[in-house]
Motif scaffolding. Structure first.
Motif, mmCIF file in Angstrom:
data_model
loop_
_atom_site.group_PDB
_atom_site.id
_atom_site.type_symbol
_atom_site.label_atom_id
_atom_site.label_comp_id
_atom_site.label_asym_id
_atom_site.label_seq_id
_atom_site.Cartn_x
_atom_site.Cartn_y
_atom_site.Cartn_z
ATOM 1 N N LEU A 405 0.852 -1.186 0.000
ATOM 2 C CA LEU A 405 0.000 0.000 0.000
ATOM 3 C C LEU A 405 0.891 1.241 0.000
ATOM 4 N N ARG A 406 0.678 2.107 -0.976
ATOM 5 C CA ARG A 406 1.463 3.336 -1.081
ATOM 6 C C ARG A 406 0.523 4.532 -1.069
ATOM 7 N N ARG A 407 0.761 5.444 -0.119
ATOM 8 C CA ARG A 407 -0.085 6.629 -0.017
ATOM 9 C C ARG A 407 0.241 7.581 -1.156
ATOM 10 N N TYR A 408 -0.792 8.040 -1.838
ATOM 11 C CA TYR A 408 -0.622 8.870 -3.023
ATOM 12 C C TYR A 408 0.055 10.191 -2.676
ATOM 13 N N GLN A 409 1.072 10.569 -3.473
ATOM 14 C CA GLN A 409 1.807 11.815 -3.317
ATOM 15 C C GLN A 409 2.316 11.990 -1.889
ATOM 16 N N SER A 410 2.985 10.995 -1.387
ATOM 17 C CA SER A 410 3.522 11.056 -0.032
ATOM 18 C C SER A 410 4.874 10.366 -0.002
ATOM 19 N N ASP A 411 5.789 10.899 0.815
ATOM 20 C CA ASP A 411 7.107 10.294 0.979
ATOM 21 C C ASP A 411 7.145 9.279 2.106
ATOM 22 N N ARG A 412 6.025 9.085 2.773
ATOM 23 C CA ARG A 412 6.024 8.180 3.924
ATOM 24 C C ARG A 412 6.273 6.751 3.461
ATOM 25 N N PRO A 413 6.803 5.885 4.343
ATOM 26 C CA PRO A 413 7.090 4.495 3.948
ATOM 27 C C PRO A 413 5.824 3.754 3.527
ATOM 28 N N GLU A 414 5.998 2.840 2.584
ATOM 29 C CA GLU A 414 4.870 2.024 2.147
ATOM 30 C C GLU A 414 4.499 1.021 3.220
ATOM 31 N N VAL A 415 3.286 0.521 3.116
ATOM 32 C CA VAL A 415 2.789 -0.503 4.052
ATOM 33 C C VAL A 415 2.787 -1.841 3.324
ATOM 34 N N ARG A 416 3.419 -2.841 3.931
ATOM 35 C CA ARG A 416 3.481 -4.175 3.327
ATOM 36 C C ARG A 416 2.683 -5.159 4.174
ATOM 37 N N LEU A 417 1.852 -5.949 3.495
ATOM 38 C CA LEU A 417 1.012 -6.928 4.177
ATOM 39 C C LEU A 417 1.229 -8.290 3.547
#
Length: 707
Positions: A405-417
């Motif tokens: 999961l990648r937040r749109y237009q954000s530099d925050r780390p992705e979420v992996r499930l």
């Protein structure tokens, strides 16, 4: 008596032994809804011997707009097109091949697109008759204004386009006298010097077809001797207008793949040994050494990479061997080694061949096949996804596929499930991908390492793994029916304070699965309905949003409505609305509202808009309930706008984004060259008056306040 005004379009038709297709080509130009008073048709009979000339004269007898020119045969389409250009008087030029024909409304639509957007080249959607290949990617949607770096326009270099004649004359463009590839350098030069390119994709403008006798010039003049000069001119034209670097490489890659490697692989080995070695091979080698940069070589596919390497190393015999056996070698398998996948070509790791492994590496080019089979909310608020995914040619042994999961237009780390493997019977290749199935769970309340997902738009990817190979792809564009894969919005309890958030799974315009977390509430608790979105008539860069509160929202005590603009980096600007008491159509009391958002004060980037109903403090509703939101929709009639900020021109371009096609804006500075061209066009118009993209007139003496 004053001279007649020039036509809007000059349709130029080169014709050589063009019967019987010629009649429909010419009549399709006569029947245009633009009107014959706005069109001139210049048909050039290039020394035909079959009755083409007589048919043109017959058609011209009843049509004053048709002008017929007879000339000696030139053996190519370029010279008769040049004859037509020398005679053309129209604002625009359209090249119509005598094999093809126009849709009735084609020219009107293309001229309108050029006029509205100030563009110099317009691509009308091309349709196939009888199976002739046509470009598709560039015609996925209308594009009022684009360029070759922001679209797939460069994949079509045929001349069947609307060109502004002033551009052609300013550049002194004419077609070279080649039998093949003569149109590509012309179109390349026009593309790279145009003020902009438009695409009409919602109407079949141009129909291409093979002639009954299969005597299309591209078929009868398809060998190398007719191609080489045009190929060389393609490379030279790109180099003339672009400096070395990524932009030039992007366009050169197309010519390396299509004009260098394609003909070399398909045609060189068919030539005599002497011609192949002495006449053609040296030019292919020169092009590979001169134009196929290291950056391009890394981007092209393995078969082309191998050919370019051998050309640069001056290995004629090996080039001929690879070209001669291309079809057979394309069917060879793959070798997996240390997380990389290689094409099992006979030269791969052959000490005698001495070719580096990078020429055979296909890891990043293997297709990833994936399908969303089901998506549903469980009773515990978890979104459950089922499907399958595998990397083609690699057996799915012990797969470790993850959901990303990648937040749109954000530099925050992705979420992996993690995903849970399951069998996927029925897939191809004799059970090779039997364990490619998976189940994945997204709990919005805990997905981010035990914390709830942040508010915003989240794009869903798959990191597909097998035998140490990893490929990450966007997920959801291949899926089962709507009922199985379209769960609605869901209210989810998240966070230590027990606050609720509405989470909406949706599919983007490209068909990919995404999540809206707390951005758009839809019908669950939307507090209002938007009725109009327009630009302020007197204040540049100010957006006016109008609407009506819903009955439920209007009854809330102390609630207030805010227009919220938010970018992908978390910056927020909120503006309170103003209420006006009114009556609804049934005569009941209602509350209308208006709010003005100074878009010109927003920083550059993409901003999404929502209307948020909060409590008196502007944060939460009564009893600590979270804000309720409504989408601000994208109204089709809303155009862009421009303003000055600290003396520099900026623009805002409306976009549609999110699950309900919410209104978003791309805010950015206008490129200096683009702004100068637009100002010149305004100065040339009578009275110095132009119509801005927001719909209001803009005079050259007008000064837009900065900020």
């Amino acid at each position: 008596m004053p001279p007649a005004p020039p036509p809007r379009v000059s349709v130029i038709v080169p014709a050589y032994n063009a019967m019987p297709e010629l009649t429909r080509a010419i009549t399709s130009a006569m029947d245009q809804t633009l009107g014959l008073d706005q069109i001139e048709i210049i048909a050039v009979n290039d020394g035909s011997t079959d009755g083409t000339g007589a048919e043109l004269e017959r058609l011209a007898h009843g049509c004053p707009a048709l002008r017929v020119v007879h000339q000696e045969n030139s053996g190519c389409a370029g010279r008769p097109r040049n004859t037509g250009l020398d005679l053309a008087r129209g604002d625009f030029v359209f090249f119509l091949d005598s094999d093809d024909y126009l849709g009735p409304d084609a020219l009107r639509r293309m001229v309108a697109m050029a006029d509205e957007n100030g563009t110099d080249v317009v691509l009308g959607k091309i349709a196939s008759v009888g199976g002739r290949a046509v470009p598709r990617a560039v015609f996925s949607h209308n594009q009022p204004r684009t360029d070759v770096f922001s679209s797939a326009a460069y994949l079509t270099l045929g001349p069947w386009k609307l060109f502004r004649r002033s551009l052609i004359e300013r550049l002194g463009l004419r077609f070279p006298p080649y039998r093949n590839c003569e149109d590509k350098p012309f179109t390349v030069a026009a593309y790279l010097n145009a003020s902009g390119i438009s695409v009409v994709a919602d109407y079949d403008c141009y129909y291409v077809r093979y002639r009954e006798d299969r005597r299309n010039l591209t078929l009868v003049a398809g060998d190398l001797v007719h191609r080489m000069d045009g190929i060389g001119l393609c490379f030279e034209t790109v180099a003339r207008y672009l400096e070395p670097g990524p932009r030039r490489d992007r366009l050169m890659r197309r010519h390396v793949e299509w004009e260098l490697c394609g003909p070399l692989r398909g045609l060189l080995w068919r030539e005599s040994e002497e011609d192949a070695r002495e006449r053609f091979y040296p030019r292919f080698r020169h092009w590979a050494r001169t134009w196929a940069t290291d950056a391009i070589r890394r981007q092209i596919d393995a078969p082309d990479r191998l050919l370019v390497h051998l050309l640069r190393a001056d290995r004629f015999e090996d080039v001929m061997t690879v070209a001669r056996n291309a079809k057979e070698d394309a069917r060879r398998g793959h070798v997996v080694d240390k997380g990389r996948v290689y094409w099992a070509h006979p030269f791969f790791r052959d000490p005698a061949a001495s070719v580096p492994d990078e020429c055979f590496d296909v890891t990043d080019r293997l297709p990833v096949r994936h399908r969303l089979e089901g998506a549903r909310w469980r009773g515990d608020g978890v979104l459950e996804l089922t499907g399958h995914a595998y990397i083609e040619h690699i057996a799915a042994l012990e797969p470790g596929t993850e959901l990303v999961l990648r937040r749109y237009q954000s530099d925050r780390p992705e979420v992996r499930l993690p995903t849970t493997p399951r069998s996927a019977p029925g897939l191809p290749d004799d059970g090779r991908y039997e364990m490619a199935g998976f189940t994945a769970e997204i709990d919005p309340a805990t997905a981010d390492g035990g914390a709830p997902l942040e508010r915003g738009l989240w794009n869903i990817y798959l990191d597909v793994r097998a035998q140490g190979v990893s490929r990450t792809v966007r997920f959801g564009n291949d899926r089962e029916g709507d009922e199985a894969t379209h769960p609605g919005p869901r209210r989810v309890v998240a966070g230590p304070e027990g606050r609720t958030t509405v989470v909406t799974p949706y599919f983007t315009p490209y068909g990919n699965l995404s999540l809206d977390v707390g951005q758009v509430a839809h019908h669950l608790d939307a507090p209002c309905r938007v009725t109009e979105v327009v630009w302020h008539a007197a204040r540049s860069g100010v957006l006016v949003v109008s609407g009506r509160l819903t009955c439920e929202a209007g009854e809330e005590d102390g609630g207030r409505l805010l227009l919220r603009a938010e970018n992908g980096r978390g910056a927020v600007r909120e503006v309170p609305v103003r209420y006006v008491e009114s009556m609804d159509p049934a005569g009941a009391p209602a509350r209308d509202f208006t709010v003005r958002l100074p878009v010109r004060r927003l920083s550059r980037g993409r901003w999404t808009l929502t209307l948020v109903m909060g409590g008196a403090d502007g944060a939460d509703g009564a009893g600590g309930e979270p804000c309720r939101a409504a989408v601000v929709p994208r109204f089709a009639r809303l155009g862009g706008t421009r303003w000055l900020r600290f003396g520099r021109p900026y623009y805002a371009k409306p976009l549609a984004w999110g699950p309900a096609m919410a209104l978003a804006f791309e805010v950015a500075p206008v490129r200096v060259a683009t702004g100068a061209r637009r100002r010149l066009r305004r100065l040339r118009r009578p009275g110095g008056v132009a119509v801005g993209t927001g719909g209001s007139p803009v005079r050259d003496t007008e000064r837009v306040p900065a900020g």
